[in-house]
Design a protein around this motif. Structure first.
Motif, PDB file in Angstrom:
ATOM      1  N   MET A 260      81.860 160.551  31.153  1.00 25.92           N
ATOM      2  CA  MET A 260      83.086 161.146  30.610  1.00 25.92           C
ATOM      3  C   MET A 260      82.922 161.416  29.118  1.00 25.92           C
ATOM      4  N   PRO A 261      83.721 162.326  28.557  1.00 22.89           N
ATOM      5  CA  PRO A 261      83.646 162.590  27.118  1.00 22.89           C
ATOM      6  C   PRO A 261      84.068 161.376  26.299  1.00 22.89           C
ATOM      7  N   LEU A 262      83.588 161.314  25.072  1.00 22.91           N
ATOM      8  CA  LEU A 262      83.884 160.186  24.189  1.00 22.91           C
ATOM      9  C   LEU A 262      85.385 160.001  23.999  1.00 22.91           C
ATOM     10  N   HIS A 263      86.126 161.080  23.799  1.00 21.80           N
ATOM     11  CA  HIS A 263      87.566 160.945  23.564  1.00 21.80           C
ATOM     12  C   HIS A 263      88.280 160.355  24.782  1.00 21.80           C
ATOM     13  N   ALA A 264      87.827 160.683  25.982  1.00 22.02           N
ATOM     14  CA  ALA A 264      88.444 160.132  27.196  1.00 22.02           C
ATOM     15  C   ALA A 264      88.110 158.649  27.341  1.00 22.02           C
ATOM     16  N   ALA A 265      86.859 158.300  27.046  1.00 19.31           N
ATOM     17  CA  ALA A 265      86.456 156.889  27.118  1.00 19.31           C
ATOM     18  C   ALA A 265      87.219 156.061  26.092  1.00 19.31           C
ATOM     19  N   PHE A 266      87.364 156.602  24.879  1.00 26.06           N
ATOM     20  CA  PHE A 266      88.102 155.894  23.836  1.00 26.06           C
ATOM     21  C   PHE A 266      89.566 155.699  24.239  1.00 26.06           C
ATOM     22  N   ALA A 267      90.178 156.746  24.783  1.00 21.50           N
ATOM     23  CA  ALA A 267      91.574 156.647  25.214  1.00 21.50           C
ATOM     24  C   ALA A 267      91.726 155.603  26.320  1.00 21.50           C
ATOM     25  N   ALA A 268      90.772 155.555  27.238  1.00 24.38           N
ATOM     26  CA  ALA A 268      90.828 154.562  28.318  1.00 24.38           C
ATOM     27  C   ALA A 268      90.701 153.146  27.765  1.00 24.38           C
ATOM     28  N   VAL A 269      89.804 152.948  26.812  1.00 31.07           N
ATOM     29  CA  VAL A 269      89.637 151.624  26.207  1.00 31.07           C
ATOM     30  C   VAL A 269      90.912 151.190  25.500  1.00 31.07           C
ATOM     31  N   ARG A 270      91.517 152.105  24.771  1.00 29.06           N
ATOM     32  CA  ARG A 270      92.769 151.758  24.073  1.00 29.06           C
ATOM     33  C   ARG A 270      93.889 151.444  25.067  1.00 29.06           C
ATOM     34  N   THR A 271      93.937 152.167  26.174  1.00 32.18           N
ATOM     35  CA  THR A 271      94.930 151.892  27.213  1.00 32.18           C
ATOM     36  C   THR A 271      94.691 150.519  27.819  1.00 32.18           C
ATOM     37  N   LEU A 272      93.420 150.206  28.088  1.00 34.86           N
ATOM     38  CA  LEU A 272      93.081 148.895  28.650  1.00 34.86           C
ATOM     39  C   LEU A 272      93.379 147.773  27.663  1.00 34.86           C
ATOM     40  N   GLU A 273      93.164 148.043  26.369  1.00 35.82           N
ATOM     41  CA  GLU A 273      93.489 147.038  25.355  1.00 35.82           C
ATOM     42  C   GLU A 273      95.006 146.821  25.296  1.00 35.82           C
ATOM     43  N   PHE A 274      95.757 147.898  25.327  1.00 37.50           N
ATOM     44  CA  PHE A 274      97.216 147.794  25.294  1.00 37.50           C
ATOM     45  C   PHE A 274      97.740 147.034  26.519  1.00 37.50           C
ATOM     46  N   GLY A 275      97.108 147.242  27.663  1.00 38.33           N
ATOM     47  CA  GLY A 275      97.493 146.541  28.876  1.00 38.33           C
ATOM     48  C   GLY A 275      96.939 145.134  28.972  1.00 38.33           C
ATOM     49  N   ARG A 276      96.211 144.716  27.940  1.00 38.34           N
ATOM     50  CA  ARG A 276      95.633 143.371  27.850  1.00 38.34           C
ATOM     51  C   ARG A 276      94.581 143.100  28.927  1.00 38.34           C
ATOM     52  N   PHE A 277      93.796 144.130  29.242  1.00 39.14           N
ATOM     53  CA  PHE A 277      92.691 143.971  30.181  1.00 39.14           C
ATOM     54  C   PHE A 277      91.364 143.770  29.454  1.00 39.14           C
ATOM     55  N   VAL A 278      91.244 144.332  28.241  1.00 41.74           N
ATOM     56  CA  VAL A 278      90.005 144.187  27.468  1.00 41.74           C
ATOM     57  C   VAL A 278      90.329 143.763  26.048  1.00 41.74           C
ATOM     58  N   ILE A 279      89.310 143.233  25.399  1.00 41.01           N
ATOM     59  CA  ILE A 279      89.378 142.866  23.981  1.00 41.01           C
ATOM     60  C   ILE A 279      88.384 143.744  23.245  1.00 41.01           C
ATOM     61  N   ILE A 280      88.822 144.332  22.152  1.00 45.36           N
ATOM     62  CA  ILE A 280      87.935 145.128  21.302  1.00 45.36           C
ATOM     63  C   ILE A 280      87.588 144.264  20.103  1.00 45.36           C
ATOM     64  N   ASP A 281      86.321 143.848  20.019  1.00 47.31           N
ATOM     65  CA  ASP A 281      85.856 143.085  18.860  1.00 47.31           C
ATOM     66  C   ASP A 281      85.519 144.094  17.773  1.00 47.31           C
ATOM     67  N   ASP A 282      86.490 144.319  16.884  1.00 49.56           N
ATOM     68  CA  ASP A 282      86.405 145.394  15.900  1.00 49.56           C
ATOM     69  C   ASP A 282      85.152 145.331  15.039  1.00 49.56           C
ATOM     70  N   ASN A 283      84.661 146.527  14.724  1.00 44.83           N
ATOM     71  CA  ASN A 283      83.567 146.709  13.798  1.00 44.83           C
ATOM     72  C   ASN A 283      84.106 147.634  12.710  1.00 44.83           C
TER      73      ASN A 283
END
Length: 106
Positions: A58-81
Motif C-alpha cells: 500500500m502507499p505510504l500515506h495509507a499505511a501511515f493513516a492505518a497506523v494512526r487509526t490503530l494507535e487511536f483505537g489503542r491497538f498499537v503503540i508508536i515508539d516515537d522517533n
C-alpha cells in the motif's frame, strides 16, 4: 557475522495471536497493517512505518493513516522517533488484541 537481533522486552510475547485480531479491527487496510506489525513483533523484528509500504504493497500515506487509526483505537503503540516520524518503531498492544478477541466472543 550474523546481524544482532533486537532485545525483547519482558512484556513482549512471541506467541501473539495475529490473525484473529487483525480480521476484526474493521477495515481491510487496518487489518493488513495490524497483522504485519503483529507478525514482526512475534518474530522480534523491529518494524517502522517506512517498512509497511514494502510489506503490504500500500502507499505510504495509507499505511501511515492505518497506523494512526490503530494507535487511536489503542491497538498499537508508536515508539516515537523525533528525528524521523516515519522511522518510529511500532508495537502491538497486548491489551488491544485481547479487547478484539473479547469483541469477537460477544
Amino acid at each position: 557475522m550474523e546481524p544482532d537481533t533486537p532485545r525483547r522486552r519482558p512484556k513482549d510475547r512471541s506467541e501473539l495471536e495475529c490473525e484473529g485480531p487483525a480480521r476484526k479491527v474493521g477495515d481491510d487496510t487496518c487489518d493488513k497493517v495490524l497483522a504485519e506489525i503483529c507478525l514482526a513483533n512475534r518474530r522480534g523484528s523491529p518494524i517502522t512505518i517506512w517498512d509497511l509500504p514494502q510489506i503490504t504493497g500500500m502507499p505510504l500515506h495509507a499505511a501511515f493513516a492505518a497506523v494512526r487509526t490503530l494507535e487511536f483505537g489503542r491497538f498499537v503503540i508508536i515508539d516515537d522517533n523525533p528525528t524521523d516520524p516515519f522511522g518510529a518503531t511500532l508495537r502491538v498492544r497486548e491489551e488491544g488484541t485481547r479487547r478484539v478477541e473479547m469483541q469477537r466472543v460477544a
